[in-house]
Scaffold this motif. Sequence first.
Motif, PDB file in Angstrom:
ATOM      1  N   VAL A  29      28.144  17.259 -29.149  1.00 59.38           N
ATOM      2  CA  VAL A  29      26.824  16.636 -29.184  1.00 59.38           C
ATOM      3  C   VAL A  29      26.267  16.745 -30.591  1.00 59.38           C
ATOM      4  CG1 VAL A  29      26.304  17.042 -26.743  1.00 59.38           C
ATOM      5  CG2 VAL A  29      25.754  18.794 -28.427  1.00 59.38           C
ATOM      6  N   TYR A  66      18.177  16.630 -30.828  1.00 59.95           N
ATOM      7  CA  TYR A  66      17.971  15.756 -29.688  1.00 59.95           C
ATOM      8  C   TYR A  66      17.512  14.381 -30.162  1.00 59.95           C
ATOM      9  CZ  TYR A  66      17.995  20.123 -27.028  1.00 59.95           C
ATOM     10  OH  TYR A  66      18.339  21.336 -26.485  1.00 59.95           O
ATOM     11  N   GLN A  83      27.489  17.709 -22.607  1.00 57.57           N
ATOM     12  CA  GLN A  83      26.974  16.358 -22.838  1.00 57.57           C
ATOM     13  C   GLN A  83      25.916  15.979 -21.809  1.00 57.57           C
ATOM     14  OE1 GLN A  83      30.709  14.239 -22.779  1.00 57.57           O
ATOM     15  NE2 GLN A  83      30.914  14.281 -25.001  1.00 57.57           N
ATOM     16  N   GLN A 142      22.001  15.152 -22.593  1.00 56.19           N
ATOM     17  CA  GLN A 142      21.345  13.920 -22.184  1.00 56.19           C
ATOM     18  C   GLN A 142      20.084  14.204 -21.373  1.00 56.19           C
ATOM     19  OE1 GLN A 142      23.387  11.691 -19.233  1.00 56.19           O
ATOM     20  NE2 GLN A 142      21.887  10.050 -19.179  1.00 56.19           N
ATOM     21  N   GLU A 143      20.168  15.184 -20.460  1.00 57.47           N
ATOM     22  CA  GLU A 143      19.008  15.502 -19.625  1.00 57.47           C
ATOM     23  C   GLU A 143      17.833  15.975 -20.475  1.00 57.47           C
ATOM     24  OE1 GLU A 143      21.447  16.855 -15.574  1.00 57.47           O
ATOM     25  OE2 GLU A 143      20.521  18.353 -16.884  1.00 57.47           O
ATOM     26  N   ASP A 200      16.475  12.960 -22.496  1.00 54.28           N
ATOM     27  CA  ASP A 200      15.678  12.083 -21.636  1.00 54.28           C
ATOM     28  C   ASP A 200      14.310  12.703 -21.362  1.00 54.28           C
ATOM     29  OD1 ASP A 200      17.733  10.279 -21.522  1.00 54.28           O
ATOM     30  OD2 ASP A 200      18.455  10.873 -19.542  1.00 54.28           O
TER      31      ASP A 200
END
Length: 478
Positions: A31, A35, A375, A379-380, A383
Motif C-alpha cells: 500500500v 491514505y 490492502q 481501503q476501509e 474510504d
Amino acid sequence: MKKSLVSLAVTAALLSGCSLIPEYQRPEAPVAAVYSGGPAETSAVKAADIGWREFFNDPQLQRLVDVALENNRDLRVAALNVEAFQAQYRIQRAELFPAVDANVTGSRQRVPGDLSQTGSPTINSQYGATVGTTAWEIDLFGRLRSLREGALEQFLASEEAQRATQTALVASVANAYLTWRADQAQLQLTRDTLATFQKSYDLTRRSYEVGVASALDLRQAQTSVESTRATLAQYTRLVAQDQNAVVLLLGAGLPADLPQGLDLDASLLAEVPAGLPSDLLQRRPDILQAEHQLKAANANIGAARAAFFPSISLTANAGSLSSDLSGLFKGGSGTWLFQPQINLPIFNAGALKASLDLSKVQKNIFIAQYEQSIQIAFQEVADGLAARATYNEQLDAQRALVTASADYYGLAEKRYRTGVDNYLTLLDAQRLLFSAQQQLISDRLAQLTSEVNLYKALGGGWEERTVSRDNAAQTPRG
C-alpha cells in the motif's frame, strides 16, 4: 534408571539445537505510505488506544455493547476456539518430552505335556514391574520444534481472531443501534407529517364541502395522507425488525435497566485520529491474525525439511521380572532395556519432496492473504477518511435545505389559504419538506455508521479502556 533418563533427555536437548525453519521476513506492505482519502494524523493516540466506552458517548449504546460482549454467541465461539488452539499447542509441545510410564504385568500359562521340555504339563508364571519410555523421538533436526512453533502461531492467530470478532461485534451493535434509532426518528417524523397532512386534508375537505376547494384539491390532499400512511407502516415494520437485529447481536433480550439514549443529532461518537498506514500492521487484529498464520506456514516448512533427515527414537525401561509374585522385588530380579532406533528415509516415491513443495505453496498463499488483508484495511480507512471529509458539508447543506423547504411550505400554505396559489404548489411544498427531513436523518445515519466503521478499520473497539485528556493511555476498566 531415573538418572539415566534424565541424562538422555539432557543429551537430546543439547543435540537438538538445529532448526530448519526459514528465517521469517515480514512481507512489504503493498500500500501507499499515506491514505488517499484524507491526511494522516500524527497524534500519539490512535484509534486502538481509545476504548469503545470512550468512543461511544451514548449511555444506551454502551449498555447494549456490555450485554453483547457478555452473551453474543459468535464471540463465545471465538473464545472457545482460543482454548481449543491452546490445548492443541500444549499437545504438540508435549511431543518434545519423553512420556514416562509405569507398567505392572502378570501372566500364568499352562503348557501341555507334549509341548513342554519335561513331557509333563507345566504352568509358567511371569510377573514384571517396569518404568520407562517408549518410542520417544529425539528431535535432532527440529521437526517437532517446527510443529510446536506452528501450533503456537496458530494459537496466537486464534487470539487475534477473537479480538477481530469482538471488534466486529462492537461495530455491528453500534451500527444496528444507530439504524434502530434512525428508523425511530423516521417513524416519529412520519407520524408528525401524517398529522400535518391529515389536518390539511380536513381543512381542504371542509373547503370542498362549502364549494371553495375543488375535487382535484381534495384528492391531491388525500394522496398525501394515504402515501404517508403507507410510509408510516413501513417504518413501523423497520423499527420492529431493527430491534430484532439488535437483540440477535446481544444474544439476550433488551436489558430492563436500559438507560435513556441521546438524540440522533447529539454528539454520539468521539472523533478518533487516523494515524499512519503502518499503524494498521500493529493494531488491526485481522492483519495480525494473517501474519501469525503466515508464520505457522513458515514453521511447517521447517517440519517438512526435517522429514528428509534420519529420525531417532528411543525405547528404554528398567524394572524387575520374576516367575513368582512374591519374588518380584527380591535381589537379582532387576531388568533393563535400551533400544534406540534410527529411521532413514530412502525411497518414498517423491512424497517428502511433494510435502515440502506443498508447505512452500501454502506459505505463498498465506503471504497473498496477508497482503490482501492489508490492502482491504487500507481501503476501509481511506474510504472512512474520504467520508469524514465530506459528510459535514453534506449535512450542512441538507439542514439548509430543510430550513428552506420549511419556509417554502409555510409560504405555500398561506398563499393557498388566501386563494393566491393553487393546491398543487402546497402539495409540492409538503412533499419536498418531508423528503428533505427524511434525507437529513438518512445522511446523519450514514455519517455515524461511517465513523463507526472507520473506528473499526483503524483497529479500535477491542478493549474497554479510556484515554485521558493529555493523551496518555490508561489501564483498561473492563
